[in-house]
Motif scaffolding. Structure first.
Motif, PDB file in Angstrom:
ATOM      1  N   LEU A   1       0.845  -1.200   0.000  1.00  0.00           N
ATOM      2  CA  LEU A   1       0.000   0.000   0.000  1.00  0.00           C
ATOM      3  C   LEU A   1       0.877   1.246   0.000  1.00  0.00           C
TER       4      LEU A   1
ATOM      5  N   TYR B   1       0.706   4.244  -2.708  1.00  0.00           N
ATOM      6  CA  TYR B   1       0.438   5.631  -2.309  1.00  0.00           C
ATOM      7  C   TYR B   1       1.578   6.551  -2.762  1.00  0.00           C
TER       8      TYR B   1
ATOM      9  N   ARG C   1      -4.545  10.304  -2.900  1.00  0.00           N
ATOM     10  CA  ARG C   1      -5.386   9.466  -2.036  1.00  0.00           C
ATOM     11  C   ARG C   1      -6.503   8.813  -2.862  1.00  0.00           C
ATOM     12  N   ASP C   2      -7.113   9.594  -3.722  1.00  0.00           N
ATOM     13  CA  ASP C   2      -8.173   9.029  -4.580  1.00  0.00           C
ATOM     14  C   ASP C   2      -7.619   7.916  -5.466  1.00  0.00           C
TER      15      ASP C   2
ATOM     16  N   THR D   1      -4.999   6.126  -4.983  1.00  0.00           N
ATOM     17  CA  THR D   1      -4.634   4.954  -4.173  1.00  0.00           C
ATOM     18  C   THR D   1      -5.876   4.108  -3.867  1.00  0.00           C
ATOM     19  N   GLN D   2      -6.923   4.761  -3.440  1.00  0.00           N
ATOM     20  CA  GLN D   2      -8.161   4.026  -3.128  1.00  0.00           C
ATOM     21  C   GLN D   2      -8.687   3.300  -4.364  1.00  0.00           C
ATOM     22  N   ASP D   3      -8.727   4.012  -5.480  1.00  0.00           N
ATOM     23  CA  ASP D   3      -9.267   3.408  -6.701  1.00  0.00           C
ATOM     24  C   ASP D   3      -8.407   2.233  -7.162  1.00  0.00           C
TER      25      ASP D   3
ATOM     26  N   MET E   1      -6.527   0.257  -5.209  1.00  0.00           N
ATOM     27  CA  MET E   1      -6.710  -0.910  -4.343  1.00  0.00           C
ATOM     28  C   MET E   1      -8.052  -1.582  -4.615  1.00  0.00           C
ATOM     29  N   LEU E   2      -9.040  -0.768  -4.920  1.00  0.00           N
ATOM     30  CA  LEU E   2     -10.364  -1.320  -5.232  1.00  0.00           C
ATOM     31  C   LEU E   2     -10.303  -2.125  -6.534  1.00  0.00           C
TER      32      LEU E   2
ATOM     33  N   LEU F   1      -6.157   7.044   5.426  1.00  0.00           N
ATOM     34  CA  LEU F   1      -6.248   6.470   4.079  1.00  0.00           C
ATOM     35  C   LEU F   1      -6.327   4.949   4.157  1.00  0.00           C
TER      36      LEU F   1
ATOM     37  N   ILE G   1      -9.577   2.685   2.951  1.00  0.00           N
ATOM     38  CA  ILE G   1      -9.450   1.602   1.968  1.00  0.00           C
ATOM     39  C   ILE G   1      -9.979   0.305   2.570  1.00  0.00           C
TER      40      ILE G   1
ATOM     41  N   LEU H   1     -12.880  -1.978   0.894  1.00  0.00           N
ATOM     42  CA  LEU H   1     -12.684  -3.396   0.571  1.00  0.00           C
ATOM     43  C   LEU H   1     -13.660  -4.263   1.355  1.00  0.00           C
TER      44      LEU H   1
ATOM     45  N   ARG I   1     -14.664   8.473   1.517  1.00  0.00           N
ATOM     46  CA  ARG I   1     -14.039   8.876   0.265  1.00  0.00           C
ATOM     47  C   ARG I   1     -13.222  10.129   0.534  1.00  0.00           C
TER      48      ARG I   1
END
Lengths: 174, 267
Positions: free
Chosen positions: A3, A7, A21-22, A24-26, A28-29, B64, B68, B72, B85
């Motif tokens: 992670l 990032y 941050r966005d 990174t989240q996207d 991982m998803l 963060l 996440i 998940l 978000r």
């Protein structure tokens, strides 16, 4: 679980913490949803970075304003570098110690494809082959981008050091 | 060589250790007589060195990681807090929810990620084979010197012993602190008369963090987990809080024999 690497890559690509941050989240998803495409025993970090870079190029670029950069040719000209390699430098203009912000700034000047090659190979420690897969290009393209990017990076940093009087050697170009 | 008579992009392969011995010899010959290419080489090495200074990993912000985890968690069908978000209106996550989210991350991600430890050892071995030891490595065949360097750079957890394999024909060539799947590890390497390379890496962890393998051996009360990654054999065992691994491009039994001989309980 890499992670941190995701990032960090996102921060360097977007150059903006909120977008990083966005991204990174996207990433991982998407990685979670596409986990069946990961081959156990292969480089998980390379697989995740491929997703980060792909999402950045395909999604973030189209929807968010990217900072403008000049072309690599312009940077080479500004730095007194000729593509054929016929550039002469003085005695060790690259001997200065550079700070991380100075390196980040010089890296940020590079056009994106060149910056990405440096980030993947030199910073993220991927092989040329892994970087080529991540950027969906040939291994030779990675080599070529690394060649030009490293030359510009070194020269820009040497210029900064010279401007700050760190390196007092006169750099000669022709 | 390029039409210009200079090495050009070949210098990148040269710096990254990607030239085969014949082309490397040709490049060395050219560099001996071409000042322009030597200058280019210095420039490319400097650019590479600068970029590599950015390798240190920064911590991921807790919020963060937690958000996440929540995302998940929702994907896996477990009821959870709504996703925070971060980019679109940050939301505070309480400590309990954050802990649950991190647990979710661990459950969802750590299991499938376990092979990365083996892959990471392989990647370090590949990297040293390709480009030599890292820039900040100590290059020495003196075991106490390498041990001092590792202790200074790695701190008490990585004040490791450097295994003496001289009797088996392996001479140390140096060592460095590297990162394996996000954790620090002591790495050192050896060469033999046939120019083969053997790697040893030691890091804090447990043998059961490694993925399952059909090749598990026991000897003198030690358990050894053996993996084959392409032509690389990796043999892992536990010494106190450290996991040790020997890796080489040799048949499994050859590497296992070295591990059997040198595994040692901490005093």
């Amino acid at each position: 679980m890499h992670l941190g690497a995701v990032y960090q890559a996102a921060r360097r690509l977007t150059r903006d913490d909120s977008n990083a941050r966005d991204l990174t989240q996207d990433t991982m998803l998407r990685a979670y949803r596409a986990f069946d495409t990961f081959t156990p025993g292969t480089n998980a970090k390379a697989w995740l970075l491929k997703i980060v870079y792909s999402m950045f190029v395909n999604d973030y670029h189209r929807t968010r304003r990217a900072p403008a950069t000049v072309t690599i040719e312009e940077l080479e000209t500004q730095s007194g570098i000729q593509l054929a390699g016929a550039t002469e430098v003085g005695p060790d203009p690259f001997g200065a110690t550079w700070s991380e912000p100075a390196i980040e700034a010089a890296l940020a000047e590079l056009p994106e494809p060149f910056r990405m090659a440096v980030l993947l190979v030199d910073v993220e420690e991927l092989s040329y082959e892994e970087a080529a897969r991540a950027l969906n290009c040939e291994v030779g393209t990675i080599r070529s981008r690394l060649y030009r990017a490293r030359r510009v990076l070194a020269t820009r940093l040497a210029d900064v050091a010279h401007a700050h009087g760190i390196d007092r050697e006169k750099r000669r170009t022709r | 060589m390029k039409d210009s008579g200079h090495l050009g992009e070949q210098l990148v392969d040269f710096v990254d250790g990607r030239l085969d011995p014949a082309n490397r010899a040709l490049a060395d010959e050219h560099l001996a007589v071409c000042g322009t290419c030597r200058d280019e080489l210095r420039r490319i090495e400097a650019g590479r060195k600068a970029a590599r200074l950015l390798r240190s990993e920064r911590p991921v912000p807790d919020d963060l990681a937690a958000s996440i985890g929540v995302l998940l968690d929702r994907q896996s069908g477990t009821p959870a807090e709504p996703p925070a978000r971060i980019g679109a209106g940050r939301r505070w996550i309480g400590p309990a929810a954050a802990a649950a989210a991190l647990l979710a991350i661990a459950l969802v991600w750590l299991q499938p990620w376990r092979p990365s430890l083996v892959s990471s050892v392989q990647a370090q071995a590949d990297r040293v084979d390709r480009s030599g030891l890292p820039d900040d490595a100590i290059r020495s065949d003196d075991i106490p010197t390498i041990e001092r360097h590792l202790a200074e750079r790695g701190g008490p957890p990585l004040s490791v012993r450097v295994i003496d394999l001289a009797m088996m024909g392996w001479r140390p060539e140096g060592g460095a602190i590297v990162r394996l799947a996000g954790r620090p590890a002591a790495l050192y390497s050896y060469r033999n008369d046939a120019s083969q390379r053997l790697f040893c890496q030691m890091f804090e962890g447990r043998l059961d963090e490694l993925p399952a393998t059909a090749d598990v051996r026991t000897h003198r009360g030690f358990q050894f987990k053996v993996f084959r990654q392409a032509d690389l054999t990796l043999v892992f065992w536990q010494e106190g809080p450290l996991v040790c691994v020997l890796a080489a491009r040799l048949p499994p039994d050859a590497v296992v024999a070295l591990a059997f001989e040198k595994a040692m309980r901490p005093s």
